[in-house]
Write a protein that holds these residues in place. Structure first.
Motif, PDB file in Angstrom:
ATOM      1  N   VAL A  30     -41.064  11.903  -2.546  1.00 20.67           N
ATOM      2  CA  VAL A  30     -42.067  11.270  -1.694  1.00 20.67           C
ATOM      3  C   VAL A  30     -42.418   9.878  -2.211  1.00 20.67           C
ATOM      4  N   ALA A  31     -42.560   9.754  -3.536  1.00 16.89           N
ATOM      5  CA  ALA A  31     -42.874   8.445  -4.110  1.00 16.89           C
ATOM      6  C   ALA A  31     -41.754   7.445  -3.838  1.00 16.89           C
ATOM      7  N   SER A  32     -40.521   7.905  -3.911  1.00 14.09           N
ATOM      8  CA  SER A  32     -39.385   7.023  -3.620  1.00 14.09           C
ATOM      9  C   SER A  32     -39.373   6.611  -2.155  1.00 14.09           C
ATOM     10  N   TYR A  33     -39.732   7.547  -1.288  1.00 10.11           N
ATOM     11  CA  TYR A  33     -39.769   7.234   0.143  1.00 10.11           C
ATOM     12  C   TYR A  33     -40.872   6.217   0.443  1.00 10.11           C
ATOM     13  N   ILE A  34     -42.036   6.405  -0.164  1.00 11.93           N
ATOM     14  CA  ILE A  34     -43.140   5.454   0.036  1.00 11.93           C
ATOM     15  C   ILE A  34     -42.750   4.070  -0.463  1.00 11.93           C
ATOM     16  N   LYS A  35     -42.078   4.023  -1.590  1.00 10.07           N
ATOM     17  CA  LYS A  35     -41.632   2.737  -2.142  1.00 10.07           C
ATOM     18  C   LYS A  35     -40.668   2.042  -1.182  1.00 10.07           C
ATOM     19  N   ALA A  36     -39.768   2.826  -0.583  1.00  9.82           N
ATOM     20  CA  ALA A  36     -38.813   2.252   0.373  1.00  9.82           C
ATOM     21  C   ALA A  36     -39.529   1.718   1.612  1.00  9.82           C
ATOM     22  N   LEU A  37     -40.568   2.430   2.062  1.00 13.09           N
ATOM     23  CA  LEU A  37     -41.335   1.954   3.216  1.00 13.09           C
ATOM     24  C   LEU A  37     -42.034   0.639   2.899  1.00 13.09           C
ATOM     25  N   LYS A  38     -42.599   0.545   1.713  1.00 11.25           N
ATOM     26  CA  LYS A  38     -43.266  -0.699   1.316  1.00 11.25           C
ATOM     27  C   LYS A  38     -42.266  -1.845   1.207  1.00 11.25           C
ATOM     28  N   ASN A  39     -41.071  -1.538   0.700  1.00 11.07           N
ATOM     29  CA  ASN A  39     -40.042  -2.577   0.587  1.00 11.07           C
ATOM     30  C   ASN A  39     -39.599  -3.090   1.955  1.00 11.07           C
ATOM     31  N   SER A  40     -39.716  -2.243   2.982  1.00 11.07           N
ATOM     32  CA  SER A  40     -39.345  -2.674   4.335  1.00 11.07           C
ATOM     33  C   SER A  40     -40.433  -3.515   4.993  1.00 11.07           C
ATOM     34  N   GLY A  41     -41.581  -3.661   4.318  1.00 10.27           N
ATOM     35  CA  GLY A  41     -42.659  -4.491   4.838  1.00 10.27           C
ATOM     36  C   GLY A  41     -43.817  -3.724   5.427  1.00 10.27           C
ATOM     37  N   LEU A  42     -43.706  -2.408   5.526  1.00 14.94           N
ATOM     38  CA  LEU A  42     -44.791  -1.607   6.078  1.00 14.94           C
ATOM     39  C   LEU A  42     -45.947  -1.509   5.092  1.00 14.94           C
ATOM     40  N   VAL A  43     -47.143  -1.382   5.637  1.00 10.94           N
ATOM     41  CA  VAL A  43     -48.339  -1.194   4.819  1.00 10.94           C
ATOM     42  C   VAL A  43     -48.605   0.304   4.722  1.00 10.94           C
ATOM     43  N   LYS A  57     -50.720   7.101   5.538  1.00  8.54           N
ATOM     44  CA  LYS A  57     -51.000   6.287   6.718  1.00  8.54           C
ATOM     45  C   LYS A  57     -50.142   5.023   6.680  1.00  8.54           C
ATOM     46  N   ILE A  58     -49.591   4.678   7.838  1.00  6.81           N
ATOM     47  CA  ILE A  58     -48.627   3.582   7.897  1.00  6.81           C
ATOM     48  C   ILE A  58     -49.046   2.581   8.964  1.00  6.81           C
ATOM     49  N   ALA A  59     -48.989   1.324   8.594  1.00  9.22           N
ATOM     50  CA  ALA A  59     -49.256   0.221   9.521  1.00  9.22           C
ATOM     51  C   ALA A  59     -48.114  -0.776   9.432  1.00  9.22           C
ATOM     52  N   ALA A  60     -47.919  -1.521  10.508  1.00 16.35           N
ATOM     53  CA  ALA A  60     -46.821  -2.487  10.554  1.00 16.35           C
ATOM     54  C   ALA A  60     -47.368  -3.870  10.877  1.00 16.35           C
ATOM     55  N   PRO A  61     -47.249  -4.831   9.956  1.00 14.82           N
ATOM     56  CA  PRO A  61     -47.629  -6.215  10.273  1.00 14.82           C
ATOM     57  C   PRO A  61     -46.790  -6.742  11.431  1.00 14.82           C
ATOM     58  N   ILE A  62     -47.334  -7.686  12.159  1.00 15.65           N
ATOM     59  CA  ILE A  62     -46.670  -8.179  13.358  1.00 15.65           C
ATOM     60  C   ILE A  62     -45.312  -8.792  13.033  1.00 15.65           C
ATOM     61  N   GLU A  63     -45.187  -9.438  11.879  1.00 10.28           N
ATOM     62  CA  GLU A  63     -43.892 -10.036  11.535  1.00 10.28           C
ATOM     63  C   GLU A  63     -42.837  -8.961  11.298  1.00 10.28           C
ATOM     64  N   VAL A  64     -43.235  -7.865  10.679  1.00  7.28           N
ATOM     65  CA  VAL A  64     -42.296  -6.760  10.449  1.00  7.28           C
ATOM     66  C   VAL A  64     -41.839  -6.180  11.783  1.00  7.28           C
ATOM     67  N   CYS A 112     -40.208   0.331  17.012  1.00  5.97           N
ATOM     68  CA  CYS A 112     -39.857  -0.407  15.793  1.00  5.97           C
ATOM     69  C   CYS A 112     -40.323   0.336  14.546  1.00  5.97           C
ATOM     70  N   MET A 113     -41.539   0.869  14.578  1.00  5.68           N
ATOM     71  CA  MET A 113     -42.055   1.599  13.426  1.00  5.68           C
ATOM     72  C   MET A 113     -41.260   2.880  13.188  1.00  5.68           C
ATOM     73  N   GLU A 114     -40.922   3.569  14.256  1.00  6.15           N
ATOM     74  CA  GLU A 114     -40.136   4.799  14.120  1.00  6.15           C
ATOM     75  C   GLU A 114     -38.758   4.494  13.534  1.00  6.15           C
ATOM     76  N   TYR A 115     -38.183   3.377  13.953  1.00  4.03           N
ATOM     77  CA  TYR A 115     -36.885   2.979  13.402  1.00  4.03           C
ATOM     78  C   TYR A 115     -36.979   2.754  11.893  1.00  4.03           C
ATOM     79  N   LEU A 116     -38.045   2.083  11.468  1.00  2.00           N
ATOM     80  CA  LEU A 116     -38.208   1.822  10.036  1.00  2.00           C
ATOM     81  C   LEU A 116     -38.438   3.115   9.255  1.00  2.00           C
ATOM     82  N   LEU A 117     -39.176   4.046   9.833  1.00  2.68           N
ATOM     83  CA  LEU A 117     -39.432   5.316   9.150  1.00  2.68           C
ATOM     84  C   LEU A 117     -38.146   6.107   8.938  1.00  2.68           C
ATOM     85  N   TYR A 118     -37.278   6.068   9.938  1.00  4.06           N
ATOM     86  CA  TYR A 118     -36.054   6.867   9.871  1.00  4.06           C
ATOM     87  C   TYR A 118     -34.846   6.073   9.375  1.00  4.06           C
ATOM     88  N   SER A 119     -35.061   4.811   9.000  1.00  4.53           N
ATOM     89  CA  SER A 119     -33.940   4.008   8.506  1.00  4.53           C
ATOM     90  C   SER A 119     -33.763   4.117   6.999  1.00  4.53           C
TER      91      SER A 119
END
Length: 650
Positions: A30-43, A57-64, A112-119
């Motif tokens: 789980v920690a590795s997955y969270i790290k990967a999400l942060k690296n993709s730009g998600l909050v 909880k996951i948020a996506a900045p507009i640029e991401v 877009c957010m779903e794509y990042l979660l499953y990418s």
């Protein structure tokens, strides 16, 4: 104005079993997955919950979101009127949303957010092992999706959409709890918050309810005047009015649907061709000098390929016919005897209270049958091959509606055409309309609420036993959403969401109104009252009782429009048959002048139905003009690109 510096809202949440999460380990899954999400730009923000659940909880900045939309080639409208793939660096050229002033609709943002979660996947050429908790391990094979593996291993309990409290409160105040407007609804705000499919449903429900007002007044007048000497002509007049009303309503709905899609910027174009079309190598037809005219023939389909396509097409048709046959046989030999037995017992009952009791027992029992039939229909549908998920969903709708059609109308036909007892028919209609509405509200609102209260009590009790907490309240809105039920359909959420049941309810009601109004005019009034309640109860259901549904794009109400149109044709035949029963009191079925007139009327109504369809355009003139203008602009800029030689870079 939306900016890249604006604080993003948390809109998606992942529920994780905290007992299986050891954040201190560098190799924790789980920690590795969270790290990967942060690296993709998600909050990402982690929140502790009751019942040993941790919420990510996951948020996506507009640029991401913008750069992901560019990567996914999401097409959007520009201020020039063209629809082109989104480019983040050229974002100022793209039209913003009217309600939120955002670059993206909620559906686009969620995609877009779903794509990042499953990418997040294992990009190495060998398996990677992660720890889960203190003793377990999880292996991720090359190319394997990490979130899917975490869900399969039950480390991730659920992935769900979060409500935005500010917007939800605004919708509660201005929509769900606003009883002054009756049928008026903020469909643009609903579209911005829930997506096109939910917004189209409420737009359809609102328009349908509005169109019931005038027929209800006329039908009530007919009902109280039918005992007059000239009252024998009223059923004929009401039948004609009902057929004309249904045709005009559906035609004007098509116009409104087209106007809404244009206003929301939703494209009507949907690809439902063979999947092979998506695999065409377009690079093979271009080179540095442009199009290779000599290789155009490579895009043709040869004789063997044509035969293969035809063979596959007819095999799928035979498979579909087989599945439809299974459904029809089940209806005839299983459901039909049950329905006729209930109708006969209802007629034989000597007390009105007993009839209502039988109806309640019947409706409870039939739920088991229809749910079972729906699950069988889902399995049959999954054995067929469709060009798109929308087509697959439509196939399921047709199968399940056949089951519900028999359930809802066979008893009515039994009383009307076999016994010709219109007094019992009226009682039967009232029972079905009143009891069905009560049971519908119980299943849609009361049951989910008690389900949520039970889940809340269970989670609090578990937390008290394991954490010795004295706080018996849910500690965050996130956990409240987690404990609420999913907005799913009665036949499962693989192909359809909760809108399936809502549309099914409207379609069955529409059938009762159009097919039996001449025998019981007040059915219009009952439908109007029901829908006025339904608008608010469905709004409350979506905002409070269920989780926020995942947004789904839609260009229309889909297969339901075909079903409504089919019901209009059936209504013509049914009304004429009922008129025969009303006027042929001797039961001789003689083709006397009156009977002949009814047969002539049937043909005239069928002609009128198709005549009105031709008379009322399906699109407003301004929608056609806007589409024509866009086509001219597209042609203009395409010619300009060809003239400048920029096509060589394509």
């Amino acid at each position: 104005m939306e900016s890249s510096d604006a604080a993003p809202r948390f809109e998606i949440c992942i529920a994780v079993a905290s007992s299986k999460h050891s954040p201190g380990s560098d190799n924790d899954a789980v920690a590795s997955y969270i790290k990967a999400l942060k690296n993709s730009g998600l909050v990402v923000e982690i929140e502790e919950g009751l019942d040993s659940i941790r919420f990510i909880k996951i948020a996506a900045p507009i640029e991401v979101v913008g750069r992901t939309a560019e990567k996914l080639n999401i097409k959007k409208s520009t201020y020039l009127g063209l629809e082109v793939p989104f480019v983040w660096e050229k974002r100022d050229a793209f039209v913003r949303q009217a309600i939120s002033n955002s670059l993206f609709t909620w559906t686009e943002k969620y995609s877009c957010m779903e794509y990042l979660l499953y990418s997040v996947a294992n990009e190495k050429d060998h398996p990677v092992k992660f720890t889960v908790g203190e003793s377990s391990e999880l292996e991720l094979k090359p190319g394997e999706n990490m979130l899917a593996v975490l869900k399969a291993s039950e480390v991730v309990k659920d992935v769900f959409v979060l409500h935005d409290e500010t917007t939800r409160n605004e919708l509660l105040k201005g929509w769900a709890m606003n009883f002054k407007g009756l049928t008026s609804q903020p469909v643009d705000a609903i579209h911005a918050y829930f997506g096109a499919k939910v917004a189209i449903y409420f737009a359809f429900l609102g328009m349908y309810t509005q169109w019931l007002v005038i027929p209800s007044i006329v039908a009530a007048f007919f009902y109280y005047k039918e005992s007059r000497p000239w009252g024998t002509a009223l059923p004929v007049a009401l039948s004609v009015m009902t057929v004309v009303w249904s045709v005009l309503f559906l035609q004007f709905w098509k116009r409104k649907n087209a106007a809404l899609l244009t206003r929301w910027g939703v494209s009507l174009d949907r690809s439902e061709g063979p999947e092979e079309a998506e695999n065409i190598d377009f690079a093979a037809v271009t080179n540095e000098g442009g199009i290779q005219a000599g290789r155009i023939h490579e895009m043709d389909i040869n004789k063997l390929q044509k035969q293969a396509f035809q063979k596959k097409e007819w095999l799928e048709q035979l498979k579909s016919a087989r599945n439809n046959g299974i459904v029809i046989v089940g209806i005839i030999f299983v459901q039909l005897p049950f329905e006729l037995a209930y109708a006969h017992m209802n007629k034989m009952a000597s007390y009105e209270v007993l009839r209502y009791f039988l109806t309640v027992i019947y409706l409870l029992g039939i739920q088991v049958f229809t749910n079972l039939g729906g699950k069988i229909a889902v399995k049959l549908t999954k054995t067929e091959h469709y060009g798109s998920k929308e087509a697959e969903s439509d196939g399921l709708i047709y199968k399940v509606f056949g089951i519900y059609f028999m359930q809802s109308y066979i008893g009515l036909f039994y009383h009307a055409l076999f016994h010709r007892d219109f007094i019992v028919l009226r009682h039967f209609l009232v029972q079905r309309l009143i009891i069905a509405q009560i049971m519908s509200n119980i299943s849609e609102n009361v049951v989910p609420w008690f389900s949520y209260l039970y889940a809340k009590h269970k989670a609090t009790k578990h937390d008290e036993e394991h954490k010795k907490s004295d706080d018996k309240k849910i500690r965050s809105p996130v956990e409240e959403e987690y404990l609420k039920p999913e907005y799913s359909s009665s036949v499962g959420d693989d192909l359809e969401d909760g809108l399936f049941d809502d549309f099914l309810e409207l379609a069955l009601q529409f059938g009762m109104v159009t097919m039996f109004a001449c025998s019981f005019p007040l059915v219009f009034v009952f439908a109007l009252i029901n829908n006025l309640v339904e608008i608010r109860s469905d709004a409350i259901k979506l905002l409070l009782m269920f989780r926020r549904p995942r947004p789904r794009e839609a260009a229309s109400i889909g297969a339901w429009l075909q079903i409504f149109q089919y019901m209009g044709v059936v209504a013509i035949c049914t009304n004429c048959a009922l008129l025969v029963c009303l006027y042929d009191e001797a039961g001789q079925w003689n083709v006397e002048p009156g009977m002949a007139a009814i047969l002539v009327m049937e043909h005239l109504l069928l002609l009128a139905k198709f005549g009105f369809k031709c008379f009322v355009p399906e699109e407003p003139a301004w929608v056609k003009a806007k589409r024509a203008r866009r086509a001219r602009l597209q042609e203009k800029y395409t010619l300009q690109i060809l003239k400048d030689g920029k096509h060589r870079d394509l």
